[in-house]
Motif scaffolding. Structure first.
Motif, PDB file in Angstrom:
ATOM      1  N   THR A 182      -3.030  22.910 -14.085  1.00 38.28           N
ATOM      2  CA  THR A 182      -3.887  23.257 -13.249  1.00 38.28           C
ATOM      3  C   THR A 182      -5.267  23.570 -13.988  1.00 38.28           C
ATOM      4  N   THR A 186      -9.647  23.489  -9.951  1.00 40.99           N
ATOM      5  CA  THR A 186      -8.481  23.320  -8.981  1.00 40.99           C
ATOM      6  C   THR A 186      -8.065  25.059  -8.493  1.00 40.99           C
ATOM      7  N   GLU A 189     -10.620  26.370  -6.215  1.00 40.32           N
ATOM      8  CA  GLU A 189     -10.305  26.058  -5.010  1.00 40.32           C
ATOM      9  C   GLU A 189      -9.165  26.594  -4.359  1.00 40.32           C
ATOM     10  N   ARG A 190      -7.948  26.974  -4.874  1.00 41.55           N
ATOM     11  CA  ARG A 190      -6.829  27.280  -4.413  1.00 41.55           C
ATOM     12  C   ARG A 190      -6.982  28.854  -4.203  1.00 41.55           C
TER      13      ARG A 190
END
Length: 206
Positions: A182, A186, A189-190
């Motif tokens: 990760t 990312t 974004e999550r």
């Protein structure tokens, strides 16, 4: 020599009153860099400082500054280093330009204190406090550049405890947190996606 000359900047500023000019940030007390700089410029109008470099240690950064001042026709140089930290004095993960500049200014203030003694009491015990410092790690490992940050893991952990997650939502969040692949991008974004989903479910249950 400093000990032989009562007019040396250290002897001039060491006992100057500074406590009425301090500010509190979190649990720590600070002197504004502008106040410190003003004090030094009163002694040497030509004094200057420079940013030598910003050192990178994984996701953390350390600012290296150099102070130049003159006394009795002798040029003096003082180098100072300061980690980019938050109000709790913990290293910040991937600090932005504003946070680096703020640390640069604090490093200037510290350099003036170390070189002239002005407000130096504010730094007493700093080395002793550092002995108790616990790095902001991830599962006992130091974060890597570009990877998920400790702050992001804290945010994801809080989101995983929400009562508005869909079934299996907590497990998916934990998978994101614990996946060594990760990235910081990312994770951002999550986090945004999860926050939006929780907000949506909250509005649906009203």
């Amino acid at each position: 020599m400093l000990d032989d000359n009562p007019k040396h900047p250290y002897h001039i500023l060491r006992h100057d009153e500074y406590k009425t000019l301090t500010e509190n940030k979190g649990e720590y007390e600070y002197l504004s860099w502008a106040v410190c700089w003003d004090k030094l410029k009163q002694i040497d109008p030509d004094a200057r400082y420079e940013l030598v470099e910003v050192l990178e240690f994984g996701q953390s950064k350390v600012v290296h500054i150099r102070l130049h001042y003159e006394f009795d026709n002798v040029s003096n140089i003082h180098d100072e280093y300061l980690a980019v930290t938050n109000n709790s004095n913990r290293a910040m993960s991937n600090p932005d330009s504003v946070q680096v500049v703020n640390t640069f200014r604090r490093a200037v203030a510290k350099a003036v204190s170390m070189a002239t003694g002005y407000g130096i009491e504010l730094w007493f015990g700093e080395d002793i406090q550092d002995l108790d410092y616990i790095p902001n790690s991830i599962n006992g490992k130091m974060p890597v550049k570009g990877g998920i940050t400790p702050d992001q893991r804290v945010k994801l952990d809080r989101l995983s405890r929400s009562n508005h997650l869909k079934p299996g939502g907590k497990e998916r969040i934990l998978e994101i947190m614990n996946n060594p692949n990760t990235t910081e991008e990312t994770a951002n974004e999550r986090i945004a996606e999860i926050q939006a989903a929780i907000k949506q479910r909250k509005s649906e249950t009203k």
